[in-house]
Design an enzyme around this catalytic site. Structure first.
Site, PDB file in Angstrom:
ATOM      1  N   HIS A   1       1.321 -11.598   2.286  1.00 35.79           N
ATOM      2  CA  HIS A   1       0.008 -10.806   1.757  1.00 35.79           C
ATOM      3  C   HIS A   1      -0.628 -11.860   0.788  1.00 35.79           C
ATOM      4  CE1 HIS A   1      -1.133  -6.479   0.509  1.00 35.79           C
ATOM      5  NE2 HIS A   1      -2.190  -7.279   0.205  1.00 35.79           N
TER       6      HIS A   1
ATOM      7  N   TYR B   1       0.868  -1.228   0.180  1.00 38.17           N
ATOM      8  CA  TYR B   1      -0.071  -0.005  -0.084  1.00 38.17           C
ATOM      9  C   TYR B   1       0.941   1.348   0.043  1.00 38.17           C
ATOM     10  CZ  TYR B   1      -3.697  -3.356   1.588  1.00 38.17           C
ATOM     11  OH  TYR B   1      -4.435  -4.483   1.963  1.00 38.17           O
TER      12      TYR B   1
HETATM   13  N1  LIG Z   1      -5.170  -9.105   2.015  1.00 39.42           N
HETATM   14  C1  LIG Z   1      -5.518  -8.437   0.773  1.00 39.42           C
HETATM   15  O1  LIG Z   1      -5.237  -8.884  -0.209  1.00 39.42           O
HETATM   16  C2  LIG Z   1      -6.557  -7.224   0.800  1.00 39.42           C
HETATM   17  C3  LIG Z   1      -7.208  -6.934  -0.568  1.00 39.42           C
HETATM   18  C4  LIG Z   1      -8.172  -5.828  -0.560  1.00 39.42           C
HETATM   19  C5  LIG Z   1      -8.308  -4.956   0.693  1.00 39.42           C
HETATM   20  N2  LIG Z   1      -7.506  -5.427   1.938  1.00 39.42           N
HETATM   21  C6  LIG Z   1      -7.568  -4.714   3.121  1.00 39.42           C
HETATM   22  O2  LIG Z   1      -9.097  -4.714   3.390  1.00 39.42           O
HETATM   23  C7  LIG Z   1      -9.439  -3.054   3.586  1.00 39.42           C
HETATM   24  C8  LIG Z   1     -10.921  -3.212   3.162  1.00 39.42           C
HETATM   25  O3  LIG Z   1     -11.189  -3.439   1.758  1.00 39.42           O
HETATM   26  P1  LIG Z   1     -11.384  -2.228   0.831  1.00 39.42           P
HETATM   27  O4  LIG Z   1     -10.731  -0.681   1.372  1.00 39.42           O
HETATM   28  O5  LIG Z   1     -10.896  -2.692  -0.546  1.00 39.42           O
HETATM   29  O6  LIG Z   1     -12.921  -2.315   0.655  1.00 39.42           O
HETATM   30  P2  LIG Z   1     -14.454  -2.163   1.686  1.00 39.42           P
HETATM   31  O7  LIG Z   1     -13.723  -1.792   2.768  1.00 39.42           O
HETATM   32  O8  LIG Z   1     -15.263  -3.163   1.174  1.00 39.42           O
HETATM   33  O9  LIG Z   1     -15.035  -0.952   0.881  1.00 39.42           O
HETATM   34  C9  LIG Z   1     -14.544   0.379   0.809  1.00 39.42           C
HETATM   35  C10 LIG Z   1     -15.770   1.211   0.115  1.00 39.42           C
HETATM   36  O10 LIG Z   1     -17.020   1.278   0.778  1.00 39.42           O
HETATM   37  C11 LIG Z   1     -17.494   2.399   1.147  1.00 39.42           C
HETATM   38  N3  LIG Z   1     -17.939   2.473   2.418  1.00 39.42           N
HETATM   39  C12 LIG Z   1     -17.349   2.061   3.849  1.00 39.42           C
HETATM   40  N4  LIG Z   1     -18.222   2.335   4.661  1.00 39.42           N
HETATM   41  C13 LIG Z   1     -19.431   2.413   4.252  1.00 39.42           C
HETATM   42  C14 LIG Z   1     -20.739   2.234   4.614  1.00 39.42           C
HETATM   43  N5  LIG Z   1     -20.861   2.361   5.947  1.00 39.42           N
HETATM   44  N6  LIG Z   1     -21.862   2.551   3.758  1.00 39.42           N
HETATM   45  C15 LIG Z   1     -21.598   2.538   2.635  1.00 39.42           C
HETATM   46  N7  LIG Z   1     -20.369   2.560   1.980  1.00 39.42           N
HETATM   47  C16 LIG Z   1     -19.096   2.427   2.763  1.00 39.42           C
HETATM   48  C17 LIG Z   1     -16.372   3.360   0.945  1.00 39.42           C
HETATM   49  O11 LIG Z   1     -16.606   4.562   0.532  1.00 39.42           O
HETATM   50  P3  LIG Z   1     -16.092   5.808   1.397  1.00 39.42           P
HETATM   51  O12 LIG Z   1     -14.810   6.056   1.532  1.00 39.42           O
HETATM   52  O13 LIG Z   1     -16.619   6.982   0.738  1.00 39.42           O
HETATM   53  O14 LIG Z   1     -17.068   5.825   2.867  1.00 39.42           O
HETATM   54  C18 LIG Z   1     -15.312   2.370   0.058  1.00 39.42           C
HETATM   55  O15 LIG Z   1     -15.703   3.095  -1.291  1.00 39.42           O
HETATM   56  C19 LIG Z   1      -8.511  -2.296   2.684  1.00 39.42           C
HETATM   57  O16 LIG Z   1      -8.416  -0.895   2.875  1.00 39.42           O
HETATM   58  C20 LIG Z   1      -7.235  -3.002   3.267  1.00 39.42           C
HETATM   59  O17 LIG Z   1      -6.739  -2.727   4.142  1.00 39.42           O
HETATM   60  C21 LIG Z   1      -6.685  -6.369   1.906  1.00 39.42           C
END
Ligand SMILES: NC(=O)c1ccc[n+]([C@@H]2O[C@H](COP(=O)([O-])OP(=O)(O)OC[C@H]3O[C@@H](n4cnc5c(N)ncnc54)[C@H](OP(=O)(O)O)[C@@H]3O)[C@@H](O)[C@H]2O)c1
Length: 271
Positions: free
Chosen positions: A118, A57
């Site tokens: 990862h 990241y």
């Molecule tokens: N290990 C891996 O391979 C891997 C892969 C992907 C992600 N990750 C980790 O997992 C974390 C979470 O996944 P992600 O960031 O990809 O996606 P996520 O948390 O599933 O979704 C983020 C999206 O949802 C929206 N959101 C958040 N809370 C909300 C709510 N209460 N109501 C409506 N919409 C909402 C956000 O918009 P707003 O910002 O406008 O609220 C953003 O567009 C990442 O940040 C990362 O740390 C790990």
């Protein structure tokens, strides 16, 4: 904060903040790092004490800056970071150690609460070499807990069969389009805490509608219903939001109870 006990006896805060677009231009995963700590500071302000970062990241230093500005003591925070499972990081002991040191330096800390591989790659003997280095760092107390991400059952079983340490966590995709139920069941049968990344990824209108209806009697949003569902079945979550309001609402999920009927409806969303 509600916690899950890990197999090494450490406590994992059940809800953490994702960070993969924090501190980046246009809130874009591949955007330039701009050191904007706003979402980290607001997350801490509304109650988050756990953050999920990764070398990939490129924002470990942004996280460290945001944490410093909050003045919350290090021992009240839980930081996860991850070693990339790719060329340049995993081919030799020296590369792995240099990468770990780069995380410690960027995070400006002398220990990391949870360090993950990862993603797996084809050469499981090499994955094991990396895992054994993680074990050394855990023995030294530099990593409190060690785990993996995006590992399937066979890859987890390989580590279990060939090392002394069962991963504490497997961080995997889990959302209504891909709940990953079988893998979660397997993790839990081995004492591995499954943690859902992308908890809100790929949501269809229909899925949002069903969850919204379930949430109405409890005055909870579709997102809160979904997070509570995961937590109830022992799955940790790391939702990410740049909005302070949504960050707060994603933590506010413990004052209602889903019925068996609700849970059945949510489970079926994956079909
Ligand atoms: N290990 C891996 O391979 C891997 C892969 C992907 C992600 N990750 C980790 O997992 C974390 C979470 O996944 P992600 O960031 O990809 O996606 P996520 O948390 O599933 O979704 C983020 C999206 O949802 C929206 N959101 C958040 N809370 C909300 C709510 N209460 N109501 C409506 N919409 C909402 C956000 O918009 P707003 O910002 O406008 O609220 C953003 O567009 C990442 O940040 C990362 O740390 C790990």
């Amino acid at each position: 904060m509600f916690t899950f006990k890990l197999n090494d006896q450490h406590e994992l805060p059940a809800i953490g903040s994702g960070t993969n677009t924090f501190g980046k231009e246009n809130r874009d995963y591949i955007g330039e790092i701009n050191y904007d700590t706003t979402p980290i500071e607001s997350a801490i302000k509304v109650g988050y004490r756990r953050f999920d970062s990764a070398i990939s990241y490129r924002n470990e230093a942004v996280l460290s800056l945001g944490i410093k500005q909050s003045e919350i003591p290090r021992n009240e925070l839980f930081i996860t970071s991850k070693l990339p499972g790719r060329e340049g990081y995993i081919e030799s002991r020296e590369q792995v150690i240099a990468a770990i040191q780069s995380s410690l330096t960027a995070l400006d800390t002398d220990y990391i609460d949870l360090y993950l591989i990862h993603r797996p790659w084809d050469d499981m003997k090499q994955v094991l070499m990396v895992w054994k280095i993680f074990e050394e760092y855990q023995q030294k107390g530099i990593f409190k807990s060690i785990g993996v991400s995006n590992f399937n059952e066979e890859q987890l079983q390989y580590l279990i069969d060939h090392s002394d340490t069962v991963p504490a966590v497997n961080q995997i995709e889990s959302n209504p389009s891909n709940f990953n139920d079988e893998l979660i069941d397997y993790c839990q049968s081995q004492g591995i805490v499954a943690e859902a990344w992308g908890p809100f990824h790929k949501m269809s209108d229909h899925q949002i509608e069903v969850l919204t209806e379930i949430g109405k009697p409890y005055h909870k949003s579709w997102a809160q219903v979904l997070l509570r569902y995961q937590l109830d079945r022992g799955v940790a979550v790391i939702p990410k939001s740049h909005s302070s309001k949504r960050q707060a609402s994603n933590l506010d999920v413990f004052d209602f109870t889903l019925s068996d009927d609700d849970r059945q409806k949510i489970k079926k969303l994956s079909n």
